[in-house]
Design a protein around this motif. Structure first.
Motif, PDB file in Angstrom:
ATOM      1  N   ARG A 110       5.946   7.181   9.111  1.00  0.00           N
ATOM      2  CA  ARG A 110       4.734   6.431   8.368  1.00  0.00           C
ATOM      3  C   ARG A 110       5.582   5.182   7.741  1.00  0.00           C
ATOM      4  NH1 ARG A 110       2.915  11.067   4.357  1.00  0.00           N
ATOM      5  NH2 ARG A 110       5.215  11.214   4.112  1.00  0.00           N
ATOM      6  N   THR A 132      -0.475   1.108   1.314  1.00  0.00           N
ATOM      7  CA  THR A 132      -1.215   2.450   1.829  1.00  0.00           C
ATOM      8  C   THR A 132      -0.238   2.405   3.414  1.00  0.00           C
ATOM      9  OG1 THR A 132      -2.988   3.148   2.993  1.00  0.00           O
ATOM     10  CG2 THR A 132      -2.650   0.811   3.017  1.00  0.00           C
ATOM     11  N   ASP A 133      -0.235   3.597   3.832  1.00  0.00           N
ATOM     12  CA  ASP A 133       0.451   3.730   5.285  1.00  0.00           C
ATOM     13  C   ASP A 133      -0.690   3.553   6.262  1.00  0.00           C
ATOM     14  OD1 ASP A 133       2.969   4.403   4.650  1.00  0.00           O
ATOM     15  OD2 ASP A 133       2.450   6.658   4.279  1.00  0.00           O
ATOM     16  N   ASP A 134      -1.989   3.329   5.823  1.00  0.00           N
ATOM     17  CA  ASP A 134      -3.136   3.153   6.789  1.00  0.00           C
ATOM     18  C   ASP A 134      -3.253   1.564   7.221  1.00  0.00           C
ATOM     19  OD1 ASP A 134      -3.706   5.702   6.820  1.00  0.00           O
ATOM     20  OD2 ASP A 134      -4.788   5.440   4.974  1.00  0.00           O
ATOM     21  N   PRO A 135      -3.696   1.254   8.473  1.00  0.00           N
ATOM     22  CA  PRO A 135      -3.898   0.120   8.654  1.00  0.00           C
ATOM     23  C   PRO A 135      -4.945  -0.903   7.949  1.00  0.00           C
ATOM     24  CG  PRO A 135      -4.893   1.391  10.389  1.00  0.00           C
ATOM     25  CD  PRO A 135      -4.125   2.169   9.444  1.00  0.00           C
ATOM     26  N   GLY A 169     -10.627  -2.119   7.073  1.00  0.00           N
ATOM     27  CA  GLY A 169      -9.847  -0.579   6.980  1.00  0.00           C
ATOM     28  C   GLY A 169      -9.671  -0.392   5.740  1.00  0.00           C
ATOM     29  N   SER A 170      -9.824  -1.196   4.637  1.00  0.00           N
ATOM     30  CA  SER A 170      -9.491  -0.620   3.403  1.00  0.00           C
ATOM     31  C   SER A 170     -10.236   0.468   2.993  1.00  0.00           C
ATOM     32  CB  SER A 170      -9.302  -1.804   2.363  1.00  0.00           C
ATOM     33  OG  SER A 170     -10.569  -2.140   1.776  1.00  0.00           O
ATOM     34  N   LEU A 172     -11.354   3.059   4.276  1.00  0.00           N
ATOM     35  CA  LEU A 172     -10.764   4.227   4.869  1.00  0.00           C
ATOM     36  C   LEU A 172      -9.159   4.635   4.430  1.00  0.00           C
ATOM     37  CD1 LEU A 172     -12.171   4.265   8.285  1.00  0.00           C
ATOM     38  CD2 LEU A 172     -13.008   5.490   6.563  1.00  0.00           C
ATOM     39  N   ALA A 173      -8.787   3.583   3.775  1.00  0.00           N
ATOM     40  CA  ALA A 173      -7.221   3.750   3.447  1.00  0.00           C
ATOM     41  C   ALA A 173      -6.949   4.724   2.123  1.00  0.00           C
ATOM     42  CB  ALA A 173      -6.829   2.498   3.097  1.00  0.00           C
ATOM     43  N   VAL A 206      -7.650  -0.951  -1.998  1.00  0.00           N
ATOM     44  CA  VAL A 206      -7.515   0.661  -1.578  1.00  0.00           C
ATOM     45  C   VAL A 206      -7.992   1.410  -2.432  1.00  0.00           C
ATOM     46  CG1 VAL A 206      -5.655   2.224  -0.841  1.00  0.00           C
ATOM     47  CG2 VAL A 206      -5.432  -0.026  -0.210  1.00  0.00           C
TER      48      VAL A 206
END
Ligand code: GDP
Length: 308
Positions: A110, A132-135, A169-170, A172-173, A206
């Motif tokens: 990650r 976040t680790d998500d895009p 994407g935020s 879903l982050a 986020v």
């Protein structure tokens, strides 16, 4: 003292230069923006994370405000010779960071893990966390449509009318491991003098982070990145106006209204005292220009001293 700093890139680095000189760096957690991240020449580049890590490692090119000092750009020039776009400059030593990160991400690590590994290798004593680790990708809507943040900021030199900024994407982050806990258990939280729309905005987008900021018992102090109606650098004033916030320290108080306790503004902005107080935070007027290491240390001292 456990201090959390919300950070973009260059403005945040200037402030951190002073902060680590007056507090124990081991007590510091930096939550950095990753909305600026991009894929460049097949590599995952995290400009704000890297600016923060290089600063804390004493490796940042302080003149440019990004990348490593004593850098060369042979690879960039060779890529240009091959006909590749080279408007986003990556230095040769800097490339090692992106190669390392990209390889580890491909192996399934990650972003927060990779950042911790890089910090350890670079002897950074503070904790640096991606938001976040998500895009999450910052997208800027201009007259000719949507452009990725770096296309707007670097390639177009932040010129042109901006109609919107959004953080794809935020929704879903989820906050990177440790972010919410750091906010909840902090003794002090500082919003670095960073762009409130494109540097701090993505972090607050986020889910869970804004709420945790409202819930924390820690005092929250921001340093204005603006004097009068002018940012020190970059498009902060223009983007704040686009959001409908006053392009001044009042706009910073507006942006962070739901959790801000103290706002450090320049002495030139004393006439804004009533407006800022009406929004909630206590304004403190001082010299907010960070012209070098001693100015950064003095400002950091003032931030720590004005905790409510
Ligand atoms: P970016 O990703 O490089 O744009 O990173 P930041 O958002 O952290 O930094 C840009 C912000 O730093 C701009 O809004 C500037 O106005 C602000 N800034 C730059 N130099 C100074 C300074 O000396 N003092 C203060 N208070 N803000 C500064």
């Amino acid at each position: 003292m456990r201090i959390v700093v919300f950070a973009g890139g260059t403005g945040a680095a200037k402030f951190l230069r002073g902060l680590v000189r007056i507090v124990d760096p081991a007590g510091l957690t930096v939550v950095a923006n990753t909305g600026d991240d991009l894929d460049w020449w097949g590599l995952h580049v995290s400009p704000d994370l890297d600016t923060v890590c290089y600063e804390l490692a004493g490796l940042l090119d302080e003149q440019r405000g990004w990348g490593r000092a004593y850098e060369s750009f042979n690879c960039r020039d060779a890529m240009a010779d091959l006909g590749k776009a080279a408007w986003f400059s990556l230095g040769d030593k800097d490339l090692a960071t992106h190669l390392y990160r990209t390889e580890r991400l491909r192996q399934g690590a990650r972003l927060s893990e990779v950042t911790a590994e890089l910090c350890q290798r670079l002897n950074v004593r503070s904790k640096v966390l991606p938001m976040t680790d998500d895009p999450v990708r910052t997208v800027v809507t201009m007259d000719d449509g949507d452009v990725p943040f770096q296309e707007f900021f670097v390639h177009r030199r932040h010129t042109g009318v901006v109609h919107d900024v959004r953080f794809e994407g935020s929704i879903l982050a989820i906050p990177a491991p440790g972010v919410l806990k750091a906010i909840a258990s902090a003794d002090l939280i500082v919003m670095a003098p960073s762009n409130p729309v494109t540097s701090i905005g993505p972090i607050l987008s986020v889910p869970g982070i804004s709420q945790q900021m409202e819930d924390t018992n820690a005092p929250v102090i921001a340093i204005s990145p603006i004097i009068g109606a002018e940012a020190f650098s970059g498009p902060a004033a223009q983007l704040m106006a686009m959001r409908g916030w006053p392009a001044s320290a009042v706009g910073i108080a507006t942006a962070y209204n739901s959790f801000l306790d103290v706002l450090l503004c320049d002495t030139a902005d004393e006439h804004l005292r009533d407006e800022i107080e009406r929004l909630g935070p206590r304004p403190v007027f001082t010299d907010i220009r960070i012209s070098g290491t001693s100015a950064a240390s003095r400002l950091a001292q003032e931030v720590v001293a004005c905790r409510p």
